[in-house]
Design an enzyme around this catalytic site. Structure first.
Site: not given
Lengths: 482, 482
Positions: B12-13, B23, B34, B42, B44, B71, B336, B458
């Site tokens: 993520a980071a 960008r 890596e 993911a 999670c 990218r 992120n 409400y």
């Protein structure tokens, strides 16, 4: 200082004030005058009663007269306050029994609410035509919609109900098609309700998209949601007339700018929901200041310009969190909160009524929508801002998690300062409740950059890493920066 | 200034930073090392994959290597950064092919994440015993849980997967009972997942209530929710040992303060989730400052104490919105957001990484829970506050509206200033997402009195007049005032 705290009106604001006053000042005397028979009813619940989601009208009552009595409040129903003398500090009361008397007060709260406007329609003389702004109307609509032999009179199980009106409507043949005149939130809720009851429903809205104060992104999705469930939505379709002598037969729609009637839609029911206006007659001629929407202008403690006279609820203004100016946004929480604060203030504990952010939420079948702050560019400009806005569509949950749904978020900010001015959210998965995040940010005067950095909850079943609100803030912030 | 921006870690980071950098600086060079085969997964989502809510492991990947390539990011998998020389501004890299080389950098981001701690358990040599902290473990658990002849190998449809491990686990007899060691949020999610897969599940938690950082009100309701679905929850039940030579056979629980073993529960599966710790080995010996939880200490732009070296994600600290001090709360949004901010900063647009509020959410079957800020009284006191708290139970919708559910809200505030310090929410109806209102209020330094006056939405289907948050604020504010 031996006269009571007098409250005019026994609904949200009035009874909240009286209750809080009694809790804070157990020895204090409070008298509540209510001109009608109903007290403390949930106006916002009426469409859901008509839809059949709520079985018994009594479920919509928060407090019974005996509850009120137990709180030590002297409640007088059938007692209309017809005049206020702010110099003498007394009101004139007329009862349904024909009595007329004066009542002195130490402090006075005017909580007279609002009433439905009907535009140029007079629904009173036409069977099958209604406005929905009190419980008797809700009971009548509910009875009218049912087949005569299928109506359960126990649904209107409150002694205050206008039983004759209910019985008369129950006896009429059930309608098959209905016109809902006005596509505001009451219109949308009533359209869903009547559709749930099996009617073929047409919604007629004067402007180009439903729910005007919610903005176009919401209006369009709500229109789709209604259409998907078989409701026919007519936008840019001002209703010019209700047609019918004894019973409603059709509505006539003006189709162009000249107002020439171009269409007639036959219906056997019509519910007019084209707006409400504050009940301020009581203070006309007293010299009191009025404000936005013709409501009674109040300060941050709910005080009117008359000494010891307060106003709260749908008849009063409230300070808008974005503009800092008095505005008129009649909603339930505002009334309850202001009433409660005034009750405390009158009891000797000065309490702010709090700002409003114009927060509102509505559903149309499974689609939820909400709005807050200032969305309308013209309104923002009039308040001295340079509005910039963006609408994004983002997932409500992590993309891989079942139930993730497209959620549209619109944010409006001031291009000069980046301050968040308003927002809307629409979707099918926990969309509406997310508006409270934006409301809190607005009340805290946050910028869009600050919103972008909020540490919002991330858990795949509830929200993606970047919550739709954060996505919108990121995009809008990029636009402001760039 | 011709050396690239070097990133260590492709989750993520790291990938957020690399993507944002590219960008903002289309001509800039960024290299991401890596050490493993997996990128951008993911974490999670793994429990929901195991539960079967997600069909294919590939759904849990945000970006494929080719997405990253598109990218303009130079991604090198199987490349472990083993040393940093901050003076020479270069890193040493070892590849799985046995190569070793040096890479100079202009800016360096350490995004090495965290790893599961296993306490004193060594799960590696025992079949049926797992930790859940990477995709290979998730794939292995998923395979182990299935009957050998019913396992669908297509579920682990990612080329990076350790296929041999998956096949070996798939071939073993399916377990019938499982121990989940640790009742934090991973433990709760895994308990649900394994229960959904048909196992009889025991959760063992060292302290008196599950989900310790969520407070007692949440822990108790989540325990009830798990038990209602057949999960057996053991609190005050520290697991002292995993029993079994080749395959797990039982867990041993210490039952009293002396740690004497009082119980042995036979199981044929165990998942250990007793916590994680930051991966900081790379910077040991460099003189970098460490902070809370042993994580790499960073400033408000994600800079470490070493020049041109940034850290983000689960290996780094972040500033806590309540205390203003660096804290370690490893969660997905934080990673992120910090990565993205650092990417912008390195590209020449200095960007704040933003505070954390410790916002977290979790579900246990239909029960949703969330927390934010500081809930623990000792932690609040240590930060110089005088904590006062209240827990209320209130309806999630208007009482008459179908689906209204009891929602417990706990608020903690500073008794001296009234400032909101933390909160938790638990319930079955849109409970978790409401935490974002409290998180926003905390980040805005609101007092409980200000929260009490918030203009929250409400609408009967979504919230009663007084949202549970407002009810809690009202009660806590009364306690502070009184």
């Amino acid at each position: 200082m031996s006269d009571p705290f007098v409250v005019v009106g026994a609904d949200a604001a009035g009874l909240s004030a009286a209750s809080k006053f009694r809790r804070e000042a157990p020895d204090g005397e409070v008298v509540v005058f209510e001109k009608g028979r109903w007290i403390s009813y949930a106006y916002c619940g009426m469409p859901y009663f008509i839809a059949g989601y709520v079985d018994r009208m009594s479920n919509l009552l928060s407090l019974s007269p005996s509850d009120v009595d137990e709180r030590g409040i002297d409640l007088r129903r059938g007692s209309e306050v017809v005049a206020v003398d702010p110099d003498a500090k007394r009101v004139t009361v007329e009862t349904t029994d024909g009595d007329r008397f004066e009542q002195a007060y130490d402090d006075l709260l005017v909580a007279t609410g609002a009433r439905a406007t009907t535009g140029f329609f007079d629904v009173r003389g036409v069977d099958g035509a209604f406005t929905l702004h009190n419980m008797d109307a809700a009971a009548a609509i509910d009875a009218y919609v049912a087949e005569p032999d299928a109506y359960d009179p126990e649904r209107a199980d409150v002694s205050a109900v206008d039983r004759e009106r209910v019985d008369r409507n129950a006896a009429m043949p059930a309608p098959e098609t209905a016109a809902v005149v006005g596509g505001g939130y009451v219109g949308v809720e009533v359209a869903e309700a009547l559709s749930e009851r099996g009617l073929s429903v047409h919604v007629f809205h004067r402007s180009g998209h439903l729910l005007s104060p919610f903005g176009e992104a919401v209006g369009n999705r709500v229109e789709e949601a209604l259409e998907a469930e078989g409701v026919t939505v007519h936008t840019d379709a001002p209703v010019e007339a209700l047609v019918g002598d004894d019973r409603i037969e059709a509505v006539e729609i003006g189709g162009d700018a000249d107002g020439a009637t171009t269409d007639r839609v036959p219906v056997d029911m019509a519910v007019v929901g084209v707006g409400i206006r504050p009940n301020t007659d009581l203070l006309e001629g007293t010299g009191v200041d009025f404000g936005a929407g013709g409501a009674i202008r109040v300060d941050d403690h709910g005080r009117t310009s008359l000494p010891d006279v307060y106003a709260a609820g749908d008849c009063a203004t409230a300070r808008h969190a974005v503009t800092g100016e008095p505005d008129w946004v009649p909603l339930g929480l505002t009334a309850n909160r202001a009433g409660r604060a005034i009750g405390a203030t009158v009891a000797g504990d000065p309490t702010l009524v709090g700002d409003i952010a114009g927060t509102a939420a509505v559903k149309a079948f499974d689609t939820e929508a909400a709005r807050v702050g200032i969305l309308d560019p013209e309104e923002a400009e009039a308040a001295g801002f340079d509005p910039v806005s963006e609408t994004v569509t983002a997932g409500s949950r992590s993309g891989y998690y079942p139930g993730a749904a497209e959620t549209d978020v619109t944010l409006v900010a001031d291009g000069d300062t980046g301050r968040l001015l308003g927002g809307s959210i629409v979707g099918t998965d926990r969309a509406a409740i997310r508006i409270d995040t934006l409301g809190t940010a607005i009340e805290a005067d946050m910028t869009v950059a600050e919103v972008e950095r909020l540490d919002l909850a991330y858990a795949p079943p509830f929200s993606p890493v970047w919550d739709p609100i954060l996505v919108a803030a990121k995009v809008l912030n990029g636009k402001i920066d760039g």
